[in-house]
Scaffold this motif. Sequence first.
Motif, PDB file in Angstrom:
ATOM      1  N   GLY A 159      81.694  34.684  71.460  1.00  0.00           N
ATOM      2  CA  GLY A 159      80.891  35.892  71.624  1.00  0.00           C
ATOM      3  C   GLY A 159      79.417  35.610  71.759  1.00  0.00           C
ATOM      4  N   THR A 185      88.993  39.628  74.148  1.00  0.00           N
ATOM      5  CA  THR A 185      87.989  40.664  73.883  1.00  0.00           C
ATOM      6  C   THR A 185      86.655  40.302  74.528  1.00  0.00           C
ATOM      7  OG1 THR A 185      89.048  41.153  71.769  1.00  0.00           O
ATOM      8  CG2 THR A 185      86.794  41.953  72.078  1.00  0.00           C
ATOM      9  N   VAL A 186      86.262  39.046  74.376  1.00  0.00           N
ATOM     10  CA  VAL A 186      85.016  38.584  74.981  1.00  0.00           C
ATOM     11  C   VAL A 186      85.089  38.712  76.498  1.00  0.00           C
ATOM     12  CG1 VAL A 186      83.485  36.601  75.283  1.00  0.00           C
ATOM     13  CG2 VAL A 186      84.576  36.998  73.072  1.00  0.00           C
ATOM     14  N   GLN A 194      86.756  40.804  78.332  1.00  0.00           N
ATOM     15  CA  GLN A 194      86.605  42.191  78.763  1.00  0.00           C
ATOM     16  C   GLN A 194      85.132  42.598  78.780  1.00  0.00           C
ATOM     17  OE1 GLN A 194      88.711  44.423  79.924  1.00  0.00           O
ATOM     18  NE2 GLN A 194      87.161  46.051  80.017  1.00  0.00           N
ATOM     19  N   ASN A 195      84.386  42.160  77.779  1.00  0.00           N
ATOM     20  CA  ASN A 195      82.987  42.562  77.656  1.00  0.00           C
ATOM     21  C   ASN A 195      82.079  41.899  78.700  1.00  0.00           C
ATOM     22  OD1 ASN A 195      83.614  44.170  75.459  1.00  0.00           O
ATOM     23  ND2 ASN A 195      83.240  42.523  73.977  1.00  0.00           N
ATOM     24  N   GLU A 248      83.355  42.822  82.889  1.00  0.00           N
ATOM     25  CA  GLU A 248      83.699  44.158  83.376  1.00  0.00           C
ATOM     26  C   GLU A 248      82.850  44.598  84.561  1.00  0.00           C
ATOM     27  OE1 GLU A 248      83.222  46.900  80.201  1.00  0.00           O
ATOM     28  OE2 GLU A 248      81.113  46.375  79.815  1.00  0.00           O
TER      29      GLU A 248
END
Length: 946
Positions: free
Chosen positions: A235, A263-264, A266-267, A270
């Motif tokens: 992150g 999760t990382v 996706q951030n 995007e």
Amino acid sequence: MVVGSMVHEMLQLVLRKGLESSHDIETAVQKLLDAKDTAYELYANLMTRDEMSLELGKFVSNVINFVDQYIKGKPAAEQQKDNFQGTIVDVQDIEENVWVPQLGIKGKIDVSVRIRQRKHEKVSNAIPLELKTGRATFSMEHKGQVILYQMMLSAIGRETNSSLLLYLREGIMRELRGKRNEQRDLIMLRNDLANYISQRFSQILTDITDAVFEEGKFAQPFKLPDPISHHSACGNCEYATICCTFAKTDPMLQLRKGHPLLTVMQNVTEHLKEEDYKYFMHWCRLLSFEEQEMRKSNNLRALWTNTPEHRKKNGLAIIDLQLKDATCEGVHYLNTFVLQYTDDNKDLDLLLSGFAVGEYVVVSTRKRLAVAAGNIVSIAANEVTVSLERDLNKNYAKDLFIIDKHESQSGNSFNYTNVSLLLDNNERAKVLRDIVVQCVPPTFRKVLPKIVATEGASILKELNSVQRSAVLKALTVESYMLIKGLPGTGKTQTLVAIVRLLQLMGKSVLITSHTHSAVDNLLVRLKSYKLPMLRLGAGARINAELQEFGESTLLEDSHTVEAITDCYNSYNIVGVTCLGSAHPLFLHRKFDYCIVDEATQVMQPTTLRPLFFCDKFILVGDPEQLPPLIRSKEARQLGADESLFARLDTTAATAVLTLQYRMNKAITRLANELTYKGALQCATKEIELDAFQLRFPSDRKPEKWLQRALQTHIDQAVFLLDTKDCSKRLAEFTKDGLRNAPLNVAEHLITSEAKQQCAQSSPTLQKTGNGKRISKYTNYCEAAVILHVVEQLLRAGYAPDRIGVIAPYRAQVELLRSLMTQFASHHQNGTVNMNFAAIEVNTVDQYQGRDKDIILFSGTKTGGVETNEQSRDAEILADKRRLTVAITRAKRKLLLIGDAECLAKYTPFHLLLAHIPSYCKLQLDDGKLGFDWHELFQNLNNIIKS
């Protein structure tokens, strides 16, 4: 990072100068902060002197304590149990360079010291001392580093059993010893990493085209290790977008549900589209192909595998140098080496060694490889000065040195970085993705600033209608535009007008190109208008006429961050190469416009970097001339030679300059038939009818064949001298004619670059009668004809600087240059000016952007062309763009010399020769119009043997 570097420099300064009192140490730190090099470093890292002073201040007391405890031997007030219990007896080296091929590792040791344990009298061999400025962790990364240093020093013959790891912030230093298992594991990790870096593509991935992708998965340019599973590390990682792009497009990677990287991912991705991924992976793949190809010809391998004498013979090294002196200049040392003359090099002139000012080199001794590396700052006949990070006098004063060429791989890293920047989630990256990836067309304003019509009117009047239209389009563009400058159409004049008008409008302009000469060419033309300009880059690479605008000159009196900032910001016209756009100035300012000259010769990723620092850009070039230089055949086949200009070239985006002021109508017609389809036009009647002018003395007229070839009638401005198949004639000449020729003539002074080109083109070299070997890609028959033509031109009073000679192969260029030098020497006492040496002989690539009244083109190849041989030659003779450049260098006369039947087997030459009328062609047969091969070769032989 800059704070850590400065702390390293502070401690090294104290140890180098042997400072022991707190007053001396504090004074030295203040001088370091006030140094010009420090100010520049702070500017490059967006820091002020006060900020750095505050950071360094946190370490000064610890440096003083370090000196007290480990240099003077005073016991510490609070001694930690695990701390090193000895003293430093001697500082043997600082920033010691260590390359160890046995381990496949190279490194630079902060400080090399000899120590004495308090309980022992014995002094150790020099051991590494590694400085860390963060908190004391004694992590495996830190301990592994010093253990590797121990192994490296032992491998080069300095048995070292321990090392020191110093955490200066907390004043903790421990002595570490590497155990056998730790050493083994480190080498295994090194091998694992090297495997991922160096492994080649699999054949399956090679065969997949970038146009094919399935379910969002793309062909990977190289195999990568599985990502780590650490949420906070990923992150906070600055490379997360790049890493996640690879992970997201890897068809072989299956991340488990709940993996932190999902999760990382996706951030950080995007904002990207599938086309963005495709473009990124496509260019990473092409760059990987190119990187692998460059490694094949990398001279670095020769350091390990060849003797110094062998490297010298190949033009890669200068040997037998003695260190004359070393003087400190800021944080660097100017080490001057003097050539020690021996029987083998008594006639050696370093100015002719192939080494140049600004070149990056590796310095070794006869006993040890790569003791230092740096740039050549000056070179003379018998000495060379290199800027290094170390003073070599201390440990190597009596050694003999070797200086080797070193090919930097920084260009590859630069290109990878540029492509990666397109993935960023910021406004400029988004705009560039729209332009570069999506090819969104440009938009233009309908209204011009009033100042253009008033104060700029005189500038516009100097242009023709086509140039004026291009200039006005440039001034109204809102994003980007292209200017297609056909040969001789006044491209530079058009750019000068654009820059002058932008200056009137108060706009800032960044001028860039792939080469220093292209940047300087435009700036030299601007100089006469007395515009304030700044030229970034090393002074040695800048045109002599622009030295007053060089940053080293303009910043000479700037010793603070504020002064440097003010100086850099005070110039609205800045010139730099595309590679130079990594300069710190671009962290501080943006430009209204960026002009990329010769953009059709620049690789797409290389072009990108300067575009991040402007609002609008103008690409200038001619896609029908030389493309970007791509070494890898695979990369070319997949489109690596497509420039950004070619990618964005549309009718709406491009202004085309068609009125040319260089070539007469016959040469223009040939260029149109071959390439430009009638678009190229003579600007005036005078240009159209500008015929070749030559008058031979009435009492010394040359042979009739030459008189015919040099006819001055406008319709015979292009002429072919067909040598026919010279294979047999060449074999006889190289067997008998060169039997007694000196070695340097028989090998025709081929440079290392020419030898490399010959080796790539063909592994075979022809043998002369005396056993000497000459390149297959030379042609003495064509050389003999060219030299005879040039000799007659000079005898007729034709100025040598108006004559140009072009050959497709570097080996033929070197042969012609060598023979020109021999002819110049032979005729130097004559009554007629026979300055052969003043005639420019070069390859097509080197002639781009230049012109001459008369161009003599040597086709070089002769005889039959085998299938596999033709595929290799396709890089040169089958390249229509290269031939286009060659024929459009001539203003009044183009004389082609070559085997017409052989050349016609290559499509561009077939088209070209078909459009030369029969009355402009002459076959060179013995006895025809006074032609005599024997006489030409006899003349050549007499010159060579003299």
